[in-house]
Design a protein around this motif. Structure first.
Motif, PDB file in Angstrom:
ATOM      1  N   UNK A 118     -69.845 -10.029 -63.705  1.00 42.92           N
ATOM      2  CA  UNK A 118     -70.794 -10.161 -64.811  1.00 42.92           C
ATOM      3  C   UNK A 118     -70.579 -11.482 -65.553  1.00 42.92           C
ATOM      4  N   UNK A 119     -69.333 -11.865 -65.740  1.00 38.57           N
ATOM      5  CA  UNK A 119     -69.041 -13.158 -66.388  1.00 38.57           C
ATOM      6  C   UNK A 119     -69.585 -14.306 -65.559  1.00 38.57           C
ATOM      7  N   UNK A 120     -69.393 -14.235 -64.244  1.00 42.67           N
ATOM      8  CA  UNK A 120     -69.931 -15.284 -63.372  1.00 42.67           C
ATOM      9  C   UNK A 120     -71.439 -15.353 -63.521  1.00 42.67           C
ATOM     10  N   UNK A 121     -72.101 -14.202 -63.462  1.00 46.13           N
ATOM     11  CA  UNK A 121     -73.563 -14.150 -63.582  1.00 46.13           C
ATOM     12  C   UNK A 121     -73.997 -14.719 -64.922  1.00 46.13           C
ATOM     13  N   UNK A 122     -73.337 -14.319 -65.998  1.00 44.08           N
ATOM     14  CA  UNK A 122     -73.677 -14.852 -67.317  1.00 44.08           C
ATOM     15  C   UNK A 122     -73.538 -16.372 -67.346  1.00 44.08           C
ATOM     16  N   UNK A 123     -72.560 -16.882 -66.630  1.00 47.44           N
ATOM     17  CA  UNK A 123     -72.310 -18.322 -66.622  1.00 47.44           C
ATOM     18  C   UNK A 123     -73.361 -19.135 -65.885  1.00 47.44           C
ATOM     19  N   UNK A 124     -74.101 -18.515 -64.973  1.00 48.07           N
ATOM     20  CA  UNK A 124     -75.110 -19.290 -64.221  1.00 48.07           C
ATOM     21  C   UNK A 124     -76.534 -19.012 -64.676  1.00 48.07           C
ATOM     22  N   UNK A 125     -76.706 -18.026 -65.551  1.00 47.83           N
ATOM     23  CA  UNK A 125     -78.064 -17.705 -66.024  1.00 47.83           C
ATOM     24  C   UNK A 125     -78.484 -18.730 -67.051  1.00 47.83           C
ATOM     25  N   UNK A 153     -83.092 -18.243 -55.753  1.00 49.80           N
ATOM     26  CA  UNK A 153     -82.008 -19.218 -55.873  1.00 49.80           C
ATOM     27  C   UNK A 153     -80.837 -18.619 -56.644  1.00 49.80           C
ATOM     28  N   UNK A 154     -81.136 -17.899 -57.711  1.00 50.20           N
ATOM     29  CA  UNK A 154     -80.100 -17.208 -58.478  1.00 50.20           C
ATOM     30  C   UNK A 154     -79.365 -16.208 -57.589  1.00 50.20           C
ATOM     31  N   UNK A 155     -80.104 -15.399 -56.855  1.00 51.17           N
ATOM     32  CA  UNK A 155     -79.492 -14.394 -55.991  1.00 51.17           C
ATOM     33  C   UNK A 155     -78.614 -15.050 -54.926  1.00 51.17           C
ATOM     34  N   UNK A 156     -79.023 -16.189 -54.423  1.00 53.66           N
ATOM     35  CA  UNK A 156     -78.234 -16.905 -53.420  1.00 53.66           C
ATOM     36  C   UNK A 156     -76.901 -17.351 -54.006  1.00 53.66           C
ATOM     37  N   UNK A 157     -76.930 -17.887 -55.223  1.00 52.68           N
ATOM     38  CA  UNK A 157     -75.679 -18.310 -55.869  1.00 52.68           C
ATOM     39  C   UNK A 157     -74.746 -17.120 -56.079  1.00 52.68           C
ATOM     40  N   UNK A 158     -75.301 -16.002 -56.529  1.00 45.58           N
ATOM     41  CA  UNK A 158     -74.481 -14.808 -56.736  1.00 45.58           C
ATOM     42  C   UNK A 158     -73.938 -14.300 -55.402  1.00 45.58           C
TER      43      UNK A 158
END
Length: 96
Positions: free
Chosen positions: A89-96, A44-49
């Motif tokens: 990276x900021x986007x990823x940090x924001x959804x983790x 699910x995380x990978x899909x959002x990214x």
């Protein structure tokens, strides 16, 4: 228009603000390993990214085994780390 590689000062400043990211040994990319509860959560995380990456036209290099996702961000057109990688990276940090 060419994409500019970050200067050492820009790279250092970005790494101070990003959570869990490390500079790859060659200095041309940043990496992070994430662990999730299970495969479904990792996927699910990978899909959002992936959806964000398509919109940004900037795609991560990654590797997934079960609940672990290893991410490498670098901009091939810049020959190393660019502002696009920091934004991702900021986007990823924001959804983790």
């Amino acid at each position: 228009m060419p994409i500019a590689q970050l200067t050492q000062a820009e790279r250092d400043a970005a790494l101070q603000e990003l959570s869990g990211w490390t500079l790859r040994e060659d200095g041309l990319a940043i990496t992070r390993t994430l662990k999730f509860a299970d495969f479904s959560e990792a996927f699910a995380f990978m899909t959002r990214v992936a959806l964000h990456a398509e919109k940004a036209d900037h795609h991560p290099e990654w590797f997934n085994v079960y609940n672990r996702v290893e991410i490498t961000l670098s901009t091939h057109d810049a020959g190393g780390l660019s502002a696009r990688d920091v934004d991702m990276a900021r986007f990823i940090d924001g959804i983790v």
